[in-house]
Write a protein that holds these residues in place. Sequence first.
Motif, PDB file in Angstrom:
ATOM      1  N   HIS A   8      -7.820  -7.407  -1.039  1.00 54.50           N
ATOM      2  CA  HIS A   8      -6.826  -8.402  -0.640  1.00 54.50           C
ATOM      3  C   HIS A   8      -6.012  -8.843  -1.844  1.00 54.50           C
ATOM      4  O   HIS A   8      -6.550  -9.009  -2.946  1.00 54.50           O
ATOM      5  N   ILE A   9      -4.727  -9.055  -1.619  1.00 52.88           N
ATOM      6  CA  ILE A   9      -3.820  -9.427  -2.695  1.00 52.88           C
ATOM      7  C   ILE A   9      -4.167 -10.784  -3.300  1.00 52.88           C
ATOM      8  O   ILE A   9      -3.808 -11.081  -4.440  1.00 52.88           O
ATOM      9  N   ASP A  10      -4.870 -11.636  -2.543  1.00 53.22           N
ATOM     10  CA  ASP A  10      -5.220 -12.971  -3.030  1.00 53.22           C
ATOM     11  C   ASP A  10      -6.489 -12.995  -3.876  1.00 53.22           C
ATOM     12  O   ASP A  10      -6.865 -14.050  -4.389  1.00 53.22           O
ATOM     13  N   ASN A  11      -7.144 -11.857  -4.014  1.00 53.88           N
ATOM     14  CA  ASN A  11      -8.308 -11.786  -4.898  1.00 53.88           C
ATOM     15  C   ASN A  11      -7.833 -12.034  -6.333  1.00 53.88           C
ATOM     16  O   ASN A  11      -6.929 -11.353  -6.820  1.00 53.88           O
ATOM     17  N   PRO A  12      -8.399 -13.023  -7.028  1.00 52.86           N
ATOM     18  CA  PRO A  12      -7.946 -13.326  -8.393  1.00 52.86           C
ATOM     19  C   PRO A  12      -7.988 -12.124  -9.335  1.00 52.86           C
ATOM     20  O   PRO A  12      -7.190 -12.049 -10.285  1.00 52.86           O
ATOM     21  N   ALA A  15      -4.544  -9.978  -9.570  1.00 51.58           N
ATOM     22  CA  ALA A  15      -3.482 -10.384 -10.497  1.00 51.58           C
ATOM     23  C   ALA A  15      -3.731  -9.792 -11.881  1.00 51.58           C
ATOM     24  O   ALA A  15      -2.795  -9.320 -12.548  1.00 51.58           O
ATOM     25  N   HIS A  18      -2.987  -5.988 -11.657  1.00 50.74           N
ATOM     26  CA  HIS A  18      -1.563  -5.671 -11.587  1.00 50.74           C
ATOM     27  C   HIS A  18      -0.898  -5.863 -12.951  1.00 50.74           C
ATOM     28  O   HIS A  18      -0.033  -5.072 -13.354  1.00 50.74           O
ATOM     29  N   TYR A  33       4.305  -6.355  -6.687  1.00 50.74           N
ATOM     30  CA  TYR A  33       3.102  -7.158  -6.390  1.00 50.74           C
ATOM     31  C   TYR A  33       2.894  -7.355  -4.890  1.00 50.74           C
ATOM     32  O   TYR A  33       1.829  -7.037  -4.354  1.00 50.74           O
ATOM     33  N   GLU A  34       3.899  -7.875  -4.210  1.00 54.97           N
ATOM     34  CA  GLU A  34       3.744  -8.204  -2.789  1.00 54.97           C
ATOM     35  C   GLU A  34       3.557  -6.959  -1.925  1.00 54.97           C
ATOM     36  O   GLU A  34       2.887  -7.004  -0.890  1.00 54.97           O
ATOM     37  N   ARG A  37       0.017  -5.674  -0.561  1.00 53.37           N
ATOM     38  CA  ARG A  37      -0.779  -6.320   0.482  1.00 53.37           C
ATOM     39  C   ARG A  37      -1.342  -5.321   1.489  1.00 53.37           C
ATOM     40  O   ARG A  37      -2.550  -5.281   1.751  1.00 53.37           O
ATOM     41  N   GLU A  41      -5.396  -3.640   2.046  1.00 53.74           N
ATOM     42  CA  GLU A  41      -6.109  -3.893   3.291  1.00 53.74           C
ATOM     43  C   GLU A  41      -6.345  -2.632   4.098  1.00 53.74           C
ATOM     44  O   GLU A  41      -7.043  -2.653   5.108  1.00 53.74           O
TER      45      GLU A  41
END
Length: 223
Positions: A8-12, A15, A18, A33-34, A37, A41
């Motif tokens: 998931h892109i929200d996994n710290p 960041a 990337h 980055y976006e 997503r 998944e």
Amino acid sequence: MEFVRIQHIDNPLFAKMHRLMQEVFPPEEVLDYELWREPLEDPDIRVFVAVHEGEVVGTTEYRYYTDLNVAMTDFTIVGREGLGVGRFLVRERQKDLEALARANGKELYGMFAEIYDPYRVEEHAFGGIKPMDPFVRREVLSHLGYKRTNIAYVHPSWQNDGEAVTGLDLGFMPANEEQTTLEADLIVSFLTRYYSVLPQKPQAWLDMVDSLSGKETVELLPI
């Protein structure tokens, strides 16, 4: 060191991963980055990071195609020397791929990789990270068993601008080290599937795929 999957892109950790990619690869090789997503998944796309003392010191993305029984190494980044990151990533990835092939009732046929040729393109500095030097990477991939397909290879830019990216070889690491050719229709099936996510295909890529469609096999040559 831990081998941690990111889904998931929200996994710290993403960041950090990337940012490492941006430090290492040329801009046209790094997806925005976006736009990560959906790939993260996707259950068929496997993105792992090597985590040492809370920091991402390496990463690899790969996938396994059950119908083709081949894998593709999208990228492998060694972000810090002296920790054995490269060997760790290769070992853990291979164990995972062998398990996926067994679950598919087969032994892995081989694995594709796009390999920079610094003898043709010298400007790839790769962020000054010595383990990622393209001369070093090319020799490491040769040691692992990769060979280059005997085609004039181009690929669509990951910036989806319709530009053709050159200066790379399409490599393949066969499970059988004595294998000297690869089925052309397998290459076509793989490339068509792999780049289906990019609607803007350069004409040079379309011509390359079309020329492969008229062949039975392609030579596998030393790197």
